[in-house]
Motif scaffolding. Structure first.
Motif, PDB file in Angstrom:
ATOM      1  N   ASP A  92     -55.224 -53.608  24.758  1.00  0.00           N
ATOM      2  CA  ASP A  92     -54.232 -52.757  24.095  1.00  0.00           C
ATOM      3  C   ASP A  92     -53.107 -53.617  23.538  1.00  0.00           C
ATOM      4  N   THR A  93     -52.279 -53.032  22.705  1.00  0.00           N
ATOM      5  CA  THR A  93     -51.082 -53.703  22.194  1.00  0.00           C
ATOM      6  C   THR A  93     -49.890 -52.769  22.365  1.00  0.00           C
ATOM      7  N   VAL A  94     -48.708 -53.350  22.387  1.00  0.00           N
ATOM      8  CA  VAL A  94     -47.480 -52.567  22.455  1.00  0.00           C
ATOM      9  C   VAL A  94     -46.795 -52.641  21.104  1.00  0.00           C
ATOM     10  N   GLN A  95     -46.632 -51.485  20.453  1.00  0.00           N
ATOM     11  CA  GLN A  95     -46.008 -51.420  19.138  1.00  0.00           C
ATOM     12  C   GLN A  95     -44.596 -50.854  19.282  1.00  0.00           C
ATOM     13  N   HIS A  96     -43.657 -51.485  18.584  1.00  0.00           N
ATOM     14  CA  HIS A  96     -42.263 -51.035  18.624  1.00  0.00           C
ATOM     15  C   HIS A  96     -41.762 -50.858  17.200  1.00  0.00           C
ATOM     16  N   TRP A  97     -41.136 -49.706  16.950  1.00  0.00           N
ATOM     17  CA  TRP A  97     -40.563 -49.417  15.640  1.00  0.00           C
ATOM     18  C   TRP A  97     -39.053 -49.330  15.774  1.00  0.00           C
ATOM     19  N   GLN A  98     -38.380 -49.138  14.646  1.00  0.00           N
ATOM     20  CA  GLN A  98     -36.921 -49.114  14.638  1.00  0.00           C
ATOM     21  C   GLN A  98     -36.393 -47.695  14.486  1.00  0.00           C
ATOM     22  N   ASP A  99     -35.657 -47.227  15.459  1.00  0.00           N
ATOM     23  CA  ASP A  99     -34.793 -46.050  15.349  1.00  0.00           C
ATOM     24  C   ASP A  99     -35.441 -44.815  14.742  1.00  0.00           C
ATOM     25  N   SER A 100     -36.437 -44.283  15.375  1.00  0.00           N
ATOM     26  CA  SER A 100     -36.979 -42.992  14.948  1.00  0.00           C
ATOM     27  C   SER A 100     -35.911 -41.920  15.129  1.00  0.00           C
ATOM     28  N   ASP A 101     -35.829 -41.019  14.160  1.00  0.00           N
ATOM     29  CA  ASP A 101     -34.803 -39.982  14.222  1.00  0.00           C
ATOM     30  C   ASP A 101     -35.369 -38.665  14.732  1.00  0.00           C
ATOM     31  N   TYR A 102     -36.481 -38.733  15.456  1.00  0.00           N
ATOM     32  CA  TYR A 102     -37.109 -37.506  15.942  1.00  0.00           C
ATOM     33  C   TYR A 102     -37.813 -37.782  17.261  1.00  0.00           C
ATOM     34  N   ILE A 103     -38.171 -36.701  17.947  1.00  0.00           N
ATOM     35  CA  ILE A 103     -39.016 -36.764  19.126  1.00  0.00           C
ATOM     36  C   ILE A 103     -40.223 -35.866  18.885  1.00  0.00           C
ATOM     37  N   VAL A 104     -41.249 -36.022  19.690  1.00  0.00           N
ATOM     38  CA  VAL A 104     -42.405 -35.131  19.632  1.00  0.00           C
ATOM     39  C   VAL A 104     -42.424 -34.304  20.910  1.00  0.00           C
ATOM     40  N   VAL A 105     -42.579 -32.989  20.748  1.00  0.00           N
ATOM     41  CA  VAL A 105     -42.515 -32.043  21.858  1.00  0.00           C
ATOM     42  C   VAL A 105     -43.867 -31.365  22.014  1.00  0.00           C
ATOM     43  N   TYR A 106     -44.356 -31.312  23.247  1.00  0.00           N
ATOM     44  CA  TYR A 106     -45.609 -30.626  23.565  1.00  0.00           C
ATOM     45  C   TYR A 106     -45.308 -29.331  24.302  1.00  0.00           C
ATOM     46  N   HIS A 107     -45.911 -28.233  23.854  1.00  0.00           N
ATOM     47  CA  HIS A 107     -45.758 -26.952  24.545  1.00  0.00           C
ATOM     48  C   HIS A 107     -46.983 -26.088  24.302  1.00  0.00           C
ATOM     49  N   LYS A 108     -47.616 -25.673  25.385  1.00  0.00           N
ATOM     50  CA  LYS A 108     -48.767 -24.758  25.326  1.00  0.00           C
ATOM     51  C   LYS A 108     -49.828 -25.217  24.326  1.00  0.00           C
ATOM     52  N   GLY A 109     -50.151 -26.504  24.404  1.00  0.00           N
ATOM     53  CA  GLY A 109     -51.233 -27.020  23.578  1.00  0.00           C
ATOM     54  C   GLY A 109     -50.856 -27.386  22.170  1.00  0.00           C
ATOM     55  N   ARG A 110     -49.584 -27.186  21.772  1.00  0.00           N
ATOM     56  CA  ARG A 110     -49.152 -27.543  20.407  1.00  0.00           C
ATOM     57  C   ARG A 110     -48.208 -28.754  20.457  1.00  0.00           C
ATOM     58  N   TYR A 111     -48.237 -29.534  19.379  1.00  0.00           N
ATOM     59  CA  TYR A 111     -47.346 -30.684  19.225  1.00  0.00           C
ATOM     60  C   TYR A 111     -46.376 -30.400  18.080  1.00  0.00           C
ATOM     61  N   PHE A 112     -45.085 -30.629  18.340  1.00  0.00           N
ATOM     62  CA  PHE A 112     -44.048 -30.378  17.340  1.00  0.00           C
ATOM     63  C   PHE A 112     -43.230 -31.639  17.105  1.00  0.00           C
ATOM     64  N   ARG A 113     -42.897 -31.839  15.857  1.00  0.00           N
ATOM     65  CA  ARG A 113     -41.954 -32.905  15.491  1.00  0.00           C
ATOM     66  C   ARG A 113     -40.566 -32.293  15.409  1.00  0.00           C
ATOM     67  N   LEU A 114     -39.648 -32.785  16.211  1.00  0.00           N
ATOM     68  CA  LEU A 114     -38.286 -32.250  16.267  1.00  0.00           C
ATOM     69  C   LEU A 114     -37.293 -33.327  15.865  1.00  0.00           C
ATOM     70  N   ARG A 115     -36.672 -33.146  14.707  1.00  0.00           N
ATOM     71  CA  ARG A 115     -35.652 -34.088  14.256  1.00  0.00           C
ATOM     72  C   ARG A 115     -34.356 -33.847  15.021  1.00  0.00           C
ATOM     73  N   VAL A 116     -33.763 -34.929  15.502  1.00  0.00           N
ATOM     74  CA  VAL A 116     -32.522 -34.805  16.279  1.00  0.00           C
ATOM     75  C   VAL A 116     -31.316 -35.287  15.479  1.00  0.00           C
ATOM     76  N   TYR A 117     -31.532 -35.628  14.222  1.00  0.00           N
ATOM     77  CA  TYR A 117     -30.423 -36.003  13.332  1.00  0.00           C
ATOM     78  C   TYR A 117     -30.429 -35.069  12.130  1.00  0.00           C
ATOM     79  N   GLN A 118     -29.252 -34.644  11.733  1.00  0.00           N
ATOM     80  CA  GLN A 118     -29.087 -33.781  10.563  1.00  0.00           C
ATOM     81  C   GLN A 118     -27.902 -34.302   9.768  1.00  0.00           C
TER      82      GLN A 118
END
Length: 785
Positions: free
Chosen positions: A333-359
């Motif tokens: 495996d490899t470890v990948q690192h990116w710079q400053d994502s402005d969102y998180i990914v949320v899992y709920h009841k089998g669905r994946y959501f992209r949630l931006r935390v900056y506006q």
């Protein structure tokens, strides 16, 4: 469709009159503000790079040196001893520059060179000072004059306000121990675990290795130590973690728990709102290097505050905390690192959501994040075909996951959605279960809580992310960390800050909601789209079956020991860590009627890019004590002192196992076999232990608010017939234990630990008497002084 329209900067259509552009001003404004925020971060990083690069000096000291040199020139003295004149002769300047200007420019160039030389000298001096480790072996409470002078010099060279990474260039490199010392210490560590025939055989193998192949392997290792910042860490990350092909769930990942007795709010979305906001506040501090450089926690070894505050630890592991993911491969495996994502990914009841935390370039308030999380909780959309249990791929074997990723997630909508998860700042799970200490059986509920954090349902976590946060229906939360990129104390530092900020800084309204207002124009969280073929679904099912079998075989016992803590232990003049380790040895012997190879993790972060070393807690002294545990206090003190010596040696680069591990790696590169190394590296660790020390006690008021304490965290068992024991020493009167094992092991170990703790404190109590032999062989009873 309003959110979809806002997601693009412009649309265009081709008409007979030409191209018709329809600009979205809101989207363009968002792009502009995002760019401004990005450039601000670049400027901050550049500024911090300059400050860290010239440390232990400061950028302003350059101006001081320039002014001082120029002042001496006007007094007609030449501190450069002719170098300024030499520089002036070779300056590639235009004919229009006057002689005086040339002299000033030459003086500035010389001043800069002198300043850089001073920085190099100061850094070299600090590095030499930090290579001094005799202070760690001095008796607790007694500091030699040499150490006092050393502390003063370290403080002088360290400056007033170092940044998080300021010490990195001044930390010493991890030394390579001598072969004969490592072999000698290894044989000492296994003497009590072998009979005479086995030990004689192992001694012969060790002697042959030391006199022949060992010296050849050592030469290569010393060459690497001269070239690399740390001769262990890169190989440790690759061969121990990234090349492992078995599931990382349970086998590698670890977890941390919420407050033990308090739930700040019962509202799931509100708890997530405050907590997620706190994570990004921490990331902001991390990017600005406003966090204090790491220090040795007080519960690791007995040290006075003056020493702990003077000695820095390596902080390089913090760099990959956010925006990081482990990427599966067929070989490694490899470890990948990116710079400053402005969102998180949320899992709920089998669905994946992209949630931006900056506006509009600003971090959403806790109340706004709560609002967005509640939108996800209320979303009635069903999972896409194959989406619900997709996370099981990260929980199963690595090779099938790597092949499925290459085959089904390398293009199209699946690639975009997978990229979104892997590049997210971190992963969040909104769990429908309720966890924590609750119900009629709080002990069993804590055990279920631990299992849930370690593996969940095997598909509702993304185990490849650097860390995942779980929020339960009743407001409890917890964290699951991936192990390859960093060790548990780094994630624990983040977790402590988040818990404290969530409860004490941000707080909640009387109704349990986050404080603040909500911007009603916030776009809906974006549901990720998937197109999972039937073949991929079959692979998901197979990975889930592997993971579920692994999870079902793991048993946990979590308990809070409150009869006494480090306060009473220290009154007996014993290290709390050594006391607990001796109790574990006693408990295991009573439980299994034998001794075993015991692993205790210690840190090597006194050195650059240091990670961990093994303390072999089962020693000849500890086994001698355990065999006579009911009568001999003197043997206990000898065993605890030996354990502290082993711990200090491990921390200062004189450990056994990392050196042997690297020698083994070199032998594999050279294509040679070593019976000694092969046997050493194959020995099972049936008792794997680790302390999780609190690092930021200033964030909590344990005296006035003792209920606001975390239960610590734990990890899975290392051996099929062994135990994993994590413990956390909190305050003066509490020790929390997390014990894991397979169902094949007896479930009596927790009870044995409690009994051993009571027996040891009774043995060490001042009024306890012990038999002691006089010179004529008779036993007399006397107090231990």
């Amino acid at each position: 469709m309003a959110e979809a329209h806002q997601a693009v900067a412009f649309q265009f259509t081709v008409t007979p009159e030409g191209i018709d552009l329809q600009l979205s001003h809101q989207a363009l404004s968002e792009i502009y503000l995002s760019g401004v925020r990005s450039w601000k971060k670049r400027i901050i990083r550049l500024k911090n790079s300059v400050i860290t690069g010239v440390y232990p000096a400061s950028p302003s000291s350059w101006l001081f040196v320039v002014i001082a040199i120029l002042a001496t020139m006007y007094t007609r003295s030449d501190p450069s001893m002719g170098l300024i004149a030499k520089i002036q002769e070779h300056l590639p300047v235009s004919q229009s520059m006057s002689t005086q200007c040339q002299a000033v420019l030459s003086a500035v160039v010389f001043s800069t060179m002198l300043w850089l030389m001073l920085i190099f000298t100061m850094r070299l001096c600090l590095k030499q000072l930090l290579s001094y480790h005799r202070w760690m072996f001095e008796q607790h409470g007694k500091m030699s004059n040499t150490t006092k002078v050393w502390v003063a010099l370290v403080r002088i060279f360290s400056g007033r306000k170092p940044l998080l990474y300021s010490y990195q260039g001044s930390l010493p490199n991890l030394p390579v121990p001598a072969i004969k010392d490592t072999v000698k210490r290894y044989l000492e560590s296994v003497r009590s675990l072998m009979d005479d025939t086995q030990f004689e055989r192992m001694t012969k193998l060790a002697t042959e290795f030391e006199s022949s192949l060992g010296n050849r392997l050592q030469w290569y290792l010393k060459l690497k130590a001269l070239w690399a910042a740390n001769y262990v860490s890169d190989w440790w990350e690759e061969y121990v973690y990234l090349r492992g092909r078995s599931p990382i769930m349970v086998n590698s990942n670890y977890y941390g728990m919420d407050f033990l007795y308090v739930t700040p709010t019962p509202i799931q979305a509100a708890r997530a709102g405050n907590s997620i906001h706190s994570f990004f506040l921490y990331r902001r501090k991390l990017n600005k290097e406003e966090l204090k450089p790491s220090r040795i926690p007080g519960t690791v070894i007995p040290l006075c505050w003056l020493l702990r505050s003077a000695v820095p630890c390596c902080s390089y592991q913090f760099e990959r905390m956010f925006d990081t993911c482990r990427i599966p491969g067929t070989l490694t495996d490899t470890v990948q690192h990116w710079q400053d994502s402005d969102y998180i990914v949320v899992y709920h009841k089998g669905r994946y959501f992209r949630l931006r935390v900056y506006q509009a370039g600003r971090l959403l308030s806790p109340r706004e994040i709560e609002f967005q999380i509640q939108r996800i909780l209320d979303d009635p959309t069903a999972p896409s075909k194959g989406e619900a249990k997709l996370g099981a791929l990260t929980a199963g074997d690595r090779i099938p996951w790597a092949k499925a990723r290459a085959k089904y997630f390398s293009s199209g909508v699946n690639k975009r959605s997978l990229d979104c998860i892997e590049r997210a700042a971190f992963f969040v799970t909104l769990d429908d279960d309720e966890q924590g200490m609750m119900g009629d059986d709080p002990a069993a509920s804590l055990d279920r809580y631990a299992k849930s954090l370690l593996h969940g349902k095997c598909y509702d976590r993304w185990f490849d992310k650097s860390f995942s946060v779980v929020y339960y229906k009743n407001g409890k939360n917890g964290i699951n960390g991936e192990h390859s990129w960093a060790d548990a104390p780094v994630v624990a530092h983040l977790w402590e800050y988040t818990l404290a900020t969530d409860s004490f800084q941000l707080g909640y309204t009387a109704e349990g909601h986050c404080k603040g207002e909500v911007d009603s124009s916030l776009p809906q969280p974006q549901k990720l789209k998937w197109e999972i073929p039937a073949e991929c679904e079959e692979q998901i099912s197979q990975s889930l079956a592997v993971a579920q079998a692994l999870a079902d075989n793991v048993d946990f016992h979590v308990f809070s020991f409150r009869e006494f803590g480090k306060g009473k232990i220290k009154k007996c003049r014993v290290s709390p860590d050594a006391f607990i380790q001796m109790a574990l040895q006693l408990a295991y012997y009573r439980d299994q009627k034998r001794f075993c190879l015991t692993y205790e993790a210690s840190m090597t972060r006194l050195f650059r890019e240091g990670r961990t070393e093994t303390v072999r807690s089962c020693s000849s002294e500890s086994t001698a004590f355990v065999r006579s545990a009911d009568v001999c206090r003197r043997l206990f003190r000898a065993a605890s002192e030996k354990h502290q010596l082993l711990y200090r040696m491990a921390m200062t680069g004189a450990g056994i196992d990392r050196h042997l591990f690297c020698l083994y790696v070199v032998s594999k590169y050279l294509g040679v076999e070593s019976p000694f190394l092969k046997e050493v590296l194959s020995e099972p660790w049936r008792l794997s232990t680790s302390q999780t020390p609190p690092q930021q006690l200033e964030l909590f008021d344990i005296v006035n608010h003792p209920e606001y304490i975390s239960c610590g965290g734990g990890f899975g068992p290392v051996a099929d017939d062994g135990y994993g024991v994590s413990y956390c020493i909190l305050g003066e009167n509490m020790i929390n234990f997390h014990i894991s094992c397979k169902h094949s092991c007896p479930d009596t170990f927790g009870a044995q630990i409690k009994k051993a703790l009571h027996d040891l404190i009774q043995l060490l109590s001042p009024n306890q008497k012990e038999p002691n032999k006089t010179e004529d062989g008779q036993q007399e009873v006397k107090k231990d002084k």
